[in-house]
Design an enzyme around this catalytic site. Structure first.
Site, PDB file in Angstrom:
ATOM      1  N   ASP A  46       7.969 -29.028  32.260  1.00  0.00           N
ATOM      2  CA  ASP A  46       7.770 -28.041  33.326  1.00  0.00           C
ATOM      3  C   ASP A  46       8.650 -28.331  34.542  1.00  0.00           C
ATOM      4  O   ASP A  46       9.325 -27.438  35.054  1.00  0.00           O
ATOM      5  CB  ASP A  46       6.300 -28.001  33.769  1.00  0.00           C
ATOM      6  CG  ASP A  46       5.363 -27.758  32.597  1.00  0.00           C
ATOM      7  OD1 ASP A  46       5.858 -27.339  31.538  1.00  0.00           O
ATOM      8  OD2 ASP A  46       4.154 -28.014  32.744  1.00  0.00           O
TER       9      ASP A  46
ATOM     10  N   GLY B 280     -15.473  -9.306  26.822  1.00  0.00           N
ATOM     11  CA  GLY B 280     -16.179 -10.100  27.824  1.00  0.00           C
ATOM     12  C   GLY B 280     -17.559 -10.452  27.319  1.00  0.00           C
ATOM     13  O   GLY B 280     -18.047  -9.833  26.368  1.00  0.00           O
TER      14      GLY B 280
END
Ligand code: XMP
Length: 515
Positions: free
Chosen positions: A225, A51
């Site tokens: 998709d 992070g």
């Protein structure tokens, strides 16, 4: 399954991909996932991602402390390693200089985690961190070190907690895959049984449970998709699906016919084709602003779809209760607060608003998959390979590739140019190397000469990008002779075009589409 807690690293999705490539199912959750939710997921291992924060920042994201007590193996990567080390009593310092890029990991003690690395004991790894481990917790020891990171890989005494300072998930870490697999298989002893065949079976079971004997309606666009979504529903609950294919007037040359032919053959269920070209083009008439174009197309799509659904309902005498949608995993990963709300760059065209308006419950069987996994699922479902390999095509279609107002003449020019462009890419054998390629029609005229005559005609820009997911992209480096053939054919064969340019912009700072 494995849970990845996301602390906002730009690489979190890569961790997930590597784990799934190893045949293990995993999910990404925000770093502050509630302890009872984590328990309910019953993970076999937990990974703390990297992070951007420093563990010492006042507002540094921290997980619930109970995470550190889970009774399954834990691996902390970069920032995650800092959290682990700090929690167990070690020391981490904020280093004045960030270490970024290539480093050499020297293996001191392979243990479980670094087993199978080169016999030289040296491996290239990718670092990207501001904090540095200064002291290990009691009874922890070092597995590997680098010039600037004496604690580049560490573990606790009983081998249940591991930390690495580098990023094993990026391809530049040459043994990163092996290290992650060591964690999954040697440490956590997870069986690699996440296969597409298993996924398809499980997805069908879940669809059956959700849908029962209800009817499902699905908008198909010819894209991967929506086709795979519809194919899954068809397999799970045959006869309970209506596919609706809307021709919005801004499809590519012959696309409506090709998609219709391919899908009508494949789907035994009801297949509804609606040619709404006139409606869309009338609404788009004279509109120049890209966001307005996108919004119009989104709105008209919803109106047309709703009408088609009502007609289908009347025909069948039973209303659909479910709307199937090809939502993918990157769309559902809850964004973590460390990154803050992201700006809307473009309004994407989807069926947003439809479920509430028509009171339909969503069925989203691809919610867990990345794009490349959708292609594998399509293969398992028996969809043709060339269909599954098609480049992505945006919902607003050619309307966002004709800069400025859309009209029939410009659509003709762009369709012809795009067809030649794609044909040449295929002839050069480059189609599968490229993430997405298309032509754009610019709203300017330039002077040219054809034969002995002056021309004052339009400009085509060619775009081709390589990308993993469309989030970032680089322009594709064509061999010059391929570009030469494309340019020459387009300016010679497409009436109204006298100039061809090639777009050499990456994303960022540009986007893939021009509007
Ligand atoms: P951008 O232009 O945002 O494109 O860099 C990234 C990817 O998204 C596709 N795209 C869309 N896809 N509806 C879609 O289904 C849309 O409204 C839309 N806009 C862009 C684009 O083609 C590229 O693959």
């Amino acid at each position: 399954m494995v849970v990845i807690l996301d602390f906002g690293s730009q690489y979190t999705q890569l961790i997930a991909r590597r784990i799934r490539e190893a045949g293990v199912y995993c999910e990404i959750h925000p770093y502050n996932l509630a302890p009872e939710k984590l328990r309910a997921l019953a993970p076999q291992a937990v990974i703390l991602s990297g992070g951007p924060a420093s563990v010492y920042d006042e507002d540094a994201p921290r997980p619930d402390p109970s995470v550190f007590d889970v009774d399954v193996p834990l691996l902390g990567i970069c920032y995650g390693q800092g959290l682990l080390v700090l929690h167990h009593g070690g020391a981490v310092v904020k280093s004045a200089q960030h270490e970024y890029g290539r480093a050499t990991l020297a293996v001191d003690d392979p243990g479980d985690l670094l087993a199978g690395l080169p016999p030289s004991g040296l491996s290239t790894v990718w670092m990207s961190h501001g904090d540095r481990m200064e002291r290990l917790p009691r009874h922890w020891h070092v597995l590997g070190s680098s010039d600037n990171s004496p604690y580049a890989a560490v573990r606790n005494r009983d081998g249940t907690r591991f930390g690495v300072q580098f990023h094993p998930e990026v391809v530049h870490s040459e043994d990163g895959r092996q290290i992650l697999e060591n964690f999954l298989f040697n440490v956590a002893r997870i069986a690699p049984d996440w296969t597409m065949e298993n996924f398809v079976e499980a997805a069908c079971r879940r669809i059956r449970e959700q849908v029962g004997d209800g009817h499902v309606i699905c908008g198909v666009s010819g894209g991967v998709d929506s086709t795979v979504t519809a194919a899954l529903i068809e397999k799970a609950v045959p006869g309970q699906l209506t596919c609706v294919f809307v021709n919005n007037g801004v499809l590519r040359k012959n696309e409506a016919d090709q998609v219709r032919a391919a899908l009508q053959d494949y789907f035994a269920s009801d297949f509804v084709y609606v040619d709404a070209s006139t409606e869309f083009l009338t609404e788009l008439d004279g509109v120049i602003d890209p966001e307005t174009k996108r919004k119009i197309i989104g709105r008209v799509f919803i109106e047309v779809f709703e009408k088609a659904a009502h007609q289908d309902e009347r025909k069948r005498g039973k209303r659909a209760a479910f709307l199937a949608q090809g939502t993918l995993y990157p769309d559902v990963i809850e964004s973590v607060s460390v990154r803050g709300p992201s700006a809307t760059i473009k309004s994407h065209h989807n069926v947003g608003g439809l479920p509430e308006r028509m009171n339909l419950e969503l069925v989203e069987p691809l919610r867990e998959l990345f794009k490349d996994e959708v292609r594998s699922a399509g293969k398992v479902l028996g969809l043709p390979a060339d269909y599954l390999g098609r480049h992505p095509f945006p919902g607003p279609g050619l309307a966002i590739r004709i800069l400025g107002a859309v009209n029939q003449d410009d659509l003709r020019i762009l369709r012809d140019a795009d067809e030649i462009y794609i044909e040449e890419i295929r002839k050069a054998g480059l189609y599968d190397e490229i993430w997405q390629a298309f032509a754009v029609l610019l709203p300017v005229r330039t002077v040219g000469v054809q034969g002995d005559d002056r021309t004052y005609d339009r400009v085509i820009a060619l775009r081709a990008v390589v990308s993993q997911d469309g989030m970032t992209a680089d322009w594709y480096h064509y061999p010059h002779e391929v570009l030469a053939r494309m340019s020459s054919r387009i300016s010679n064969e497409v009436a109204g075009v006298n100039r061809v340019t090639y777009d050499i912009s990456s994303k960022p700072p540009a986007t893939v589409e021009w509007e």
